[in-house]
Design a protein around this motif. Structure first.
Motif, PDB file in Angstrom:
ATOM      1  N   ALA A 104      -7.927   0.964   4.251  1.00 34.54           N
ATOM      2  CA  ALA A 104      -6.622   0.307   4.293  1.00 34.54           C
ATOM      3  C   ALA A 104      -5.669   1.090   5.186  1.00 34.54           C
ATOM      4  O   ALA A 104      -5.676   2.322   5.203  1.00 34.54           O
ATOM      5  CB  ALA A 104      -6.051   0.187   2.885  1.00 34.54           C
ATOM      6  N   HIS A 105      -4.831   0.382   5.936  1.00 33.96           N
ATOM      7  CA  HIS A 105      -3.832   1.007   6.795  1.00 33.96           C
ATOM      8  C   HIS A 105      -2.719   0.003   7.041  1.00 33.96           C
ATOM      9  O   HIS A 105      -2.906  -1.213   6.952  1.00 33.96           O
ATOM     10  CB  HIS A 105      -4.448   1.444   8.131  1.00 33.96           C
ATOM     11  CG  HIS A 105      -5.013   0.328   8.938  1.00 33.96           C
ATOM     12  ND1 HIS A 105      -6.287  -0.171   8.711  1.00 33.96           N
ATOM     13  CD2 HIS A 105      -4.490  -0.404   9.945  1.00 33.96           C
ATOM     14  CE1 HIS A 105      -6.511  -1.165   9.544  1.00 33.96           C
ATOM     15  NE2 HIS A 105      -5.451  -1.328  10.317  1.00 33.96           N
ATOM     16  N   GLY A 106      -1.533   0.530   7.312  1.00 36.90           N
ATOM     17  CA  GLY A 106      -0.377  -0.317   7.536  1.00 36.90           C
ATOM     18  C   GLY A 106       0.725  -0.016   6.531  1.00 36.90           C
ATOM     19  O   GLY A 106       0.736   1.029   5.865  1.00 36.90           O
ATOM     20  N   ASN A 107       1.651  -0.950   6.388  1.00 43.16           N
ATOM     21  CA  ASN A 107       2.789  -0.804   5.487  1.00 43.16           C
ATOM     22  C   ASN A 107       2.515  -1.556   4.183  1.00 43.16           C
ATOM     23  O   ASN A 107       2.277  -2.772   4.202  1.00 43.16           O
ATOM     24  CB  ASN A 107       4.072  -1.328   6.143  1.00 43.16           C
ATOM     25  CG  ASN A 107       4.454  -0.522   7.362  1.00 43.16           C
ATOM     26  OD1 ASN A 107       4.279   0.689   7.385  1.00 43.16           O
ATOM     27  ND2 ASN A 107       4.977  -1.188   8.382  1.00 43.16           N
ATOM     28  N   TYR A 108       2.566  -0.841   3.071  1.00 47.45           N
ATOM     29  CA  TYR A 108       2.326  -1.411   1.748  1.00 47.45           C
ATOM     30  C   TYR A 108       3.571  -1.230   0.884  1.00 47.45           C
ATOM     31  O   TYR A 108       4.432  -0.379   1.164  1.00 47.45           O
ATOM     32  CB  TYR A 108       1.124  -0.744   1.075  1.00 47.45           C
ATOM     33  CG  TYR A 108      -0.212  -1.157   1.648  1.00 47.45           C
ATOM     34  CD1 TYR A 108      -0.977  -2.142   1.030  1.00 47.45           C
ATOM     35  CD2 TYR A 108      -0.694  -0.576   2.809  1.00 47.45           C
ATOM     36  CE1 TYR A 108      -2.201  -2.535   1.559  1.00 47.45           C
ATOM     37  CE2 TYR A 108      -1.912  -0.959   3.343  1.00 47.45           C
ATOM     38  CZ  TYR A 108      -2.672  -1.930   2.715  1.00 47.45           C
ATOM     39  OH  TYR A 108      -3.877  -2.318   3.241  1.00 47.45           O
ATOM     40  N   TRP A 147       5.109   2.286   1.141  1.00 46.67           N
ATOM     41  CA  TRP A 147       4.013   3.230   1.380  1.00 46.67           C
ATOM     42  C   TRP A 147       3.412   2.923   2.748  1.00 46.67           C
ATOM     43  O   TRP A 147       2.832   1.863   2.956  1.00 46.67           O
ATOM     44  CB  TRP A 147       2.965   3.118   0.280  1.00 46.67           C
ATOM     45  CG  TRP A 147       1.848   4.095   0.380  1.00 46.67           C
ATOM     46  CD1 TRP A 147       1.719   5.130   1.254  1.00 46.67           C
ATOM     47  CD2 TRP A 147       0.666   4.133  -0.441  1.00 46.67           C
ATOM     48  NE1 TRP A 147       0.554   5.824   1.041  1.00 46.67           N
ATOM     49  CE2 TRP A 147      -0.114   5.231   0.011  1.00 46.67           C
ATOM     50  CE3 TRP A 147       0.199   3.366  -1.497  1.00 46.67           C
ATOM     51  CZ2 TRP A 147      -1.330   5.559  -0.566  1.00 46.67           C
ATOM     52  CZ3 TRP A 147      -1.018   3.694  -2.079  1.00 46.67           C
ATOM     53  CH2 TRP A 147      -1.768   4.780  -1.621  1.00 46.67           C
ATOM     54  N   LEU A 202      -5.585   2.355  -2.958  1.00 44.50           N
ATOM     55  CA  LEU A 202      -5.843   1.192  -2.119  1.00 44.50           C
ATOM     56  C   LEU A 202      -7.333   1.069  -1.837  1.00 44.50           C
ATOM     57  O   LEU A 202      -8.130   1.913  -2.248  1.00 44.50           O
ATOM     58  CB  LEU A 202      -5.064   1.308  -0.798  1.00 44.50           C
ATOM     59  CG  LEU A 202      -3.542   1.422  -0.913  1.00 44.50           C
ATOM     60  CD1 LEU A 202      -2.920   1.577   0.467  1.00 44.50           C
ATOM     61  CD2 LEU A 202      -2.955   0.213  -1.621  1.00 44.50           C
ATOM     62  N   THR A 220       0.202  -3.589  -5.691  1.00 42.39           N
ATOM     63  CA  THR A 220       0.378  -3.252  -4.280  1.00 42.39           C
ATOM     64  C   THR A 220       0.323  -4.531  -3.467  1.00 42.39           C
ATOM     65  O   THR A 220      -0.485  -5.430  -3.743  1.00 42.39           O
ATOM     66  CB  THR A 220      -0.712  -2.284  -3.792  1.00 42.39           C
ATOM     67  OG1 THR A 220      -2.001  -2.866  -4.033  1.00 42.39           O
ATOM     68  CG2 THR A 220      -0.608  -0.952  -4.524  1.00 42.39           C
ATOM     69  N   SER A 221       1.173  -4.616  -2.474  1.00 47.83           N
ATOM     70  CA  SER A 221       1.217  -5.785  -1.596  1.00 47.83           C
ATOM     71  C   SER A 221       1.272  -5.317  -0.164  1.00 47.83           C
ATOM     72  O   SER A 221       1.799  -4.241   0.143  1.00 47.83           O
ATOM     73  CB  SER A 221       2.432  -6.663  -1.916  1.00 47.83           C
ATOM     74  OG  SER A 221       3.635  -5.927  -1.735  1.00 47.83           O
ATOM     75  N   HIS A 222       0.706  -6.138   0.726  1.00 41.40           N
ATOM     76  CA  HIS A 222       0.647  -5.829   2.166  1.00 41.40           C
ATOM     77  C   HIS A 222       1.171  -7.018   2.933  1.00 41.40           C
ATOM     78  O   HIS A 222       0.661  -8.138   2.808  1.00 41.40           O
ATOM     79  CB  HIS A 222      -0.793  -5.521   2.569  1.00 41.40           C
ATOM     80  CG  HIS A 222      -0.939  -5.158   4.015  1.00 41.40           C
ATOM     81  ND1 HIS A 222      -0.265  -4.111   4.599  1.00 41.40           N
ATOM     82  CD2 HIS A 222      -1.684  -5.717   5.012  1.00 41.40           C
ATOM     83  CE1 HIS A 222      -0.578  -4.024   5.878  1.00 41.40           C
ATOM     84  NE2 HIS A 222      -1.440  -4.995   6.155  1.00 41.40           N
ATOM     85  N   GLY A 223       2.233  -6.792   3.721  1.00 33.61           N
ATOM     86  CA  GLY A 223       2.811  -7.887   4.497  1.00 33.61           C
ATOM     87  C   GLY A 223       3.556  -8.862   3.605  1.00 33.61           C
ATOM     88  O   GLY A 223       4.342  -8.484   2.735  1.00 33.61           O
TER      89      GLY A 223
END
Length: 373
Positions: free
Chosen positions: A235-239, A255, A231, A199-202
């Motif tokens: 955690a919140h935002g675009n993954y 996600w 996660l 999983t990656s964020h940003g």
């Protein structure tokens, strides 16, 4: 007519000349379709350093350089990134023309050779890779597994199943199930394959974790596989969820995770309840330490103070009444009617009467206070 038509006949030749000049001054237009990697030397010992150069990559792309064992340029990294020296890898960003140059330390990979320098893109919509053969002096060599072994490839319909519950709204770790279909394109069955889910964020690179699927995929068959994805708490935002197998990215799924507003509501209530509780405790302490013999106005002590003042007031007593004299009776035994006695005379006697009952002047034969004994 001849002078006017001459410029028109020369226009195609001028356009062709400009196109040739633009093609010669734009080297990226003639770049190779596939990215390439070259090494300063194809043989080096452990502890040395080699220079890795590349060309034909996407401009401004982050690349990862690794020394991997059990690999070949034709088949890639057979054992996945577990066959590479991940701790001694290097990162590089391509220039505006898609080229790069980076020094890489020579280390022994965890798997035996044949070895390669594996270069793969980290960012960008499409994942690209390229390998160059490297002989690590002194490292053991073992033949690659036969091609007859099973090989899995992605088929279709990869998706994330599941939904967030009430606990996720209060900061519980969001969880989904990555569902996908793979097919065995080899000639041997694949038993208990190990996938890598990241999983990656940003703009950050995905953090992969190995997950083993229990089952067997026969050659030429498909299998539906489900792997859990979770996660961190809050955690919140675009993954972006990525799936890898054998060093190849099979699928990527976005996600979107909502913000846990329950945590925000909890902290807001905490900021209101705690000061109110501290204020009530402080008022209770002040009420305990307050002197009792001093009147301090207040709502909670008004009724008590009023009761104390009422208890201290003297009790009202009814006035004493003198007993009324009994009515006089005449000799015949009949009670005489009460009459009002005036200080100087009665109704029966006037001021000039000489009866014994008069009060205006004493009789002659009565004793006086002067000269009588």
């Amino acid at each position: 007519m001849t002078l006017r038509s001459a410029p028109v006949t020369r226009l195609p030749a001028v356009l062709a000349l400009l196109a040739a000049l633009l093609a010669s001054t734009a080297p990226w237009a003639t770049a190779a379709d596939a990215p390439t990697v070259s090494l300063s030397t194809s043989r080096a010992g452990t502890g040395g350093t080699i220079t890795v150069k590349g060309d034909g990559w996407r401009p401004r792309t982050l690349l990862m350089l690794l020394v991997c064992g059990q690999s070949s340029p034709a088949r890639g990294v057979v054992g996945g990134t577990n066959s590479c020296a991940n701790g001694d890898g290097r990162a590089v960003t391509t220039d505006a023309r898609g080229g790069f140059s980076r020094k890489l330390p020579v280390v022994e990979p965890p798997r035996p050779c044949p070895c390669v320098v594996h270069v793969a893109s980290v960012t960008g919509p499409a994942k690209t890779r390229s390998d160059a053969v490297l002989v690590v002096a002194g490292h053991p060599v073992k033949p690659l597994p036969a091609e007859s072994e099973g090989r899995l490839s992605m088929v279709t319909d990869a998706r994330l199943d599941g939904s967030s519950g009430l606990l996720t709204w209060f900061g519980s770790p969001p969880a989904r199930t990555l569902t996908f279909t793979v097919g065995n394109v080899g000639t041997a069955p694949v038993k208990d394959p190990v996938f890598q889910v990241g999983t990656s964020h940003g703009v950050f690179a995905p953090a992969y974790e190995e997950q083993q699927w229990r089952g067997t995929v026969p050659p030429g068959r498909k299998a539906r596989i489900e792997l859990p994805v979770e996660l961190t708490a809050g955690a919140h935002g675009n993954y972006l969820v990525s799936l890898k197998y054998g060093g190849q990215v099979l699928a990527e799924q976005p996600w979107g995770v909502g913000r846990p507003w329950g945590v925000t509501l909890f902290w807001a209530l905490l900021c209101v309840v705690v000061p109110a509780a501290v204020f009530r405790i402080g008022m209770a302490v002040v009420d305990r330490l307050r002197p009792r013999d001093r009147y301090v106005p207040g709502r909670h002590r008004g009724a008590q103070r009023l009761a104390e003042l009422t208890a201290r007031l003297p009790k009202a007593r009814p006035p004493r009444r003198s007993p009324r004299p009994a009515p006089a009776q005449d000799p015949a035994g009949v009670a005489a009617s009460p009459t009002t006695t005036l200080p100087w005379f009665t109704p029966d006697t006037g001021p000039g009467a000489t009866t014994a009952g008069q009060l205006s002047a004493p009789p002659d034969d009565s004793r006086t206070t002067k000269g009588n004994t």
